[in-house]
Write an enzyme that holds these catalytic residues in place. Sequence first.
Site, short mmCIF file in Angstrom:
data_model
loop_
_atom_site.label_atom_id
_atom_site.label_comp_id
_atom_site.label_asym_id
_atom_site.label_seq_id
_atom_site.Cartn_x
_atom_site.Cartn_y
_atom_site.Cartn_z
N LYS A 53 -5.07 -1.74 -17.67
CA LYS A 53 -4.87 -2.75 -17.05
C LYS A 53 -6.33 -3.20 -16.04
CE LYS A 53 -0.88 0.34 -15.65
NZ LYS A 53 0.17 0.69 -14.05
N TYR A 70 8.58 -4.05 -17.62
CA TYR A 70 8.41 -3.43 -16.51
C TYR A 70 9.78 -3.69 -16.21
CZ TYR A 70 3.84 -2.31 -15.29
OH TYR A 70 2.40 -1.68 -15.45
N PHE A 84 7.87 -1.91 -5.26
CA PHE A 84 6.96 -2.50 -5.72
C PHE A 84 6.56 -3.41 -6.82
CE2 PHE A 84 7.98 1.52 -7.30
CZ PHE A 84 7.59 1.34 -9.14
N ARG A 135 -0.48 10.07 -23.02
CA ARG A 135 -0.16 10.25 -22.01
C ARG A 135 -0.97 11.65 -20.91
NH1 ARG A 135 3.75 8.13 -19.74
NH2 ARG A 135 4.82 9.49 -17.80
N THR A 164 0.47 9.95 -13.12
CA THR A 164 0.92 8.16 -13.09
C THR A 164 -0.34 8.16 -11.83
OG1 THR A 164 2.97 7.95 -13.93
CG2 THR A 164 2.29 6.73 -12.15
N ARG A 190 -7.11 8.63 -15.68
CA ARG A 190 -6.98 8.32 -14.32
C ARG A 190 -7.29 9.32 -13.56
NH1 ARG A 190 -0.79 8.00 -16.15
NH2 ARG A 190 -0.72 5.71 -16.09
N ASN A 198 -3.80 2.24 -11.15
CA ASN A 198 -4.30 3.32 -12.17
C ASN A 198 -4.80 3.06 -13.59
OD1 ASN A 198 -1.88 2.50 -13.31
ND2 ASN A 198 -0.45 4.13 -12.85
N HIS A 254 -1.45 2.43 -18.56
CA HIS A 254 -0.60 2.33 -18.87
C HIS A 254 -0.39 3.18 -19.98
CE1 HIS A 254 3.98 1.51 -19.01
NE2 HIS A 254 3.20 1.64 -20.38
N GLU A 276 8.10 -1.11 -25.75
CA GLU A 276 6.85 -1.75 -25.99
C GLU A 276 5.98 -2.57 -26.86
OE1 GLU A 276 5.41 1.41 -22.89
OE2 GLU A 276 6.81 0.68 -21.80
P1 CMP Z 1 2.58 2.02 -14.95
O1 CMP Z 1 2.64 3.79 -15.87
O2 CMP Z 1 2.09 0.60 -15.64
O3 CMP Z 1 4.12 2.18 -15.20
C1 CMP Z 1 5.17 1.73 -13.84
C2 CMP Z 1 3.33 1.77 -12.57
O4 CMP Z 1 3.88 1.64 -11.13
C3 CMP Z 1 2.79 2.86 -12.51
O5 CMP Z 1 1.73 2.65 -13.68
C4 CMP Z 1 2.54 3.00 -11.98
O6 CMP Z 1 0.69 1.56 -11.38
C5 CMP Z 1 2.80 1.56 -11.16
N1 CMP Z 1 3.89 2.87 -9.51
C6 CMP Z 1 4.68 3.34 -9.65
N2 CMP Z 1 4.75 3.29 -8.58
C7 CMP Z 1 3.97 2.85 -7.39
C8 CMP Z 1 3.87 2.21 -5.98
N3 CMP Z 1 4.67 3.03 -4.90
N4 CMP Z 1 3.33 1.43 -5.79
C9 CMP Z 1 2.35 0.33 -6.40
N5 CMP Z 1 2.91 0.45 -7.92
C10 CMP Z 1 3.35 1.73 -8.47
#
Ligand code: CMP
Length: 144
Positions: free
Chosen positions: A10, A50, A58, A86, A92, A103, A113, A116, A127
Site C-alpha cells: 500500500k 473495496y 471508513f 495472509r 489486519t 504488519r 497496515n 493487502h 481481485e
Molecule cells: P485491507 O486488507 O486492505 O482491507 C480493508 C482495509 O480496511 C484494511 O486492510 C484496513 O487497512 C482498512 N480498515 C479496516 N478497519 C479500518 C478502520 N476502522 N479505519 C480505517 N481503515 C480500516
Amino acid sequence: AVEKTFVMVKPDGVQRGLIGEVLRRFEQKGLKVVAAKLMNVPKSLAEQHYAEHRERPFFGELVSFITSSPVFAMVLEGESAISVARTLMGKTNPAESAPGTIRGDFGLTIGMNIVHGSDSPESAAREIGLWFSEGTVAYDKAVD
Ligand code: CMP
C-alpha cells in the site's frame, strides 16, 4: 492446491521504501511472483476493489488513502498461496499482529497496515481480474 493470490504494498509501504522487504519475505517463503507493477490507483478501481466495505464509515478514508500515492500490486503463486500470504502479513490491525509478520514488524495503525492480501479463493479471483488484464500474468499462457 496451487493457488494465485493478489497482494499489494500500500502507499505507506511504498513511501517507506518497503517494497523490497515485503517482496523478499514472500519470495523467501517460496511464493513465486507471476505479475507485478507499480501504479497509481484510479478512484474507480479503488472503489471496486473495496466494494465490500462501501457501507463502512471508513470507506472514504480507505479510497482516498489507496489513491494517494503509488501502490505495488502483484500476483503470487504457490501451494496454499492465499492463506500463506495472509500468515506472512499478520492480522489486519498491526497493533495486534505478531512480531515476525509484515504488519507486526512494520505497521502500527489499521489504516496504514503496509499490505493487502486476498482473503479467500473468491476474492483472489476477483481481485486478480480487477488489477491485472488477461495475458499479463506470467505462466498463464505462452506469448504468441
Ligand atoms: P485491507 O486488507 O486492505 O482491507 C480493508 C482495509 O480496511 C484494511 O486492510 C484496513 O487497512 C482498512 N480498515 C479496516 N478497519 C479500518 C478502520 N476502522 N479505519 C480505517 N481503515 C480500516
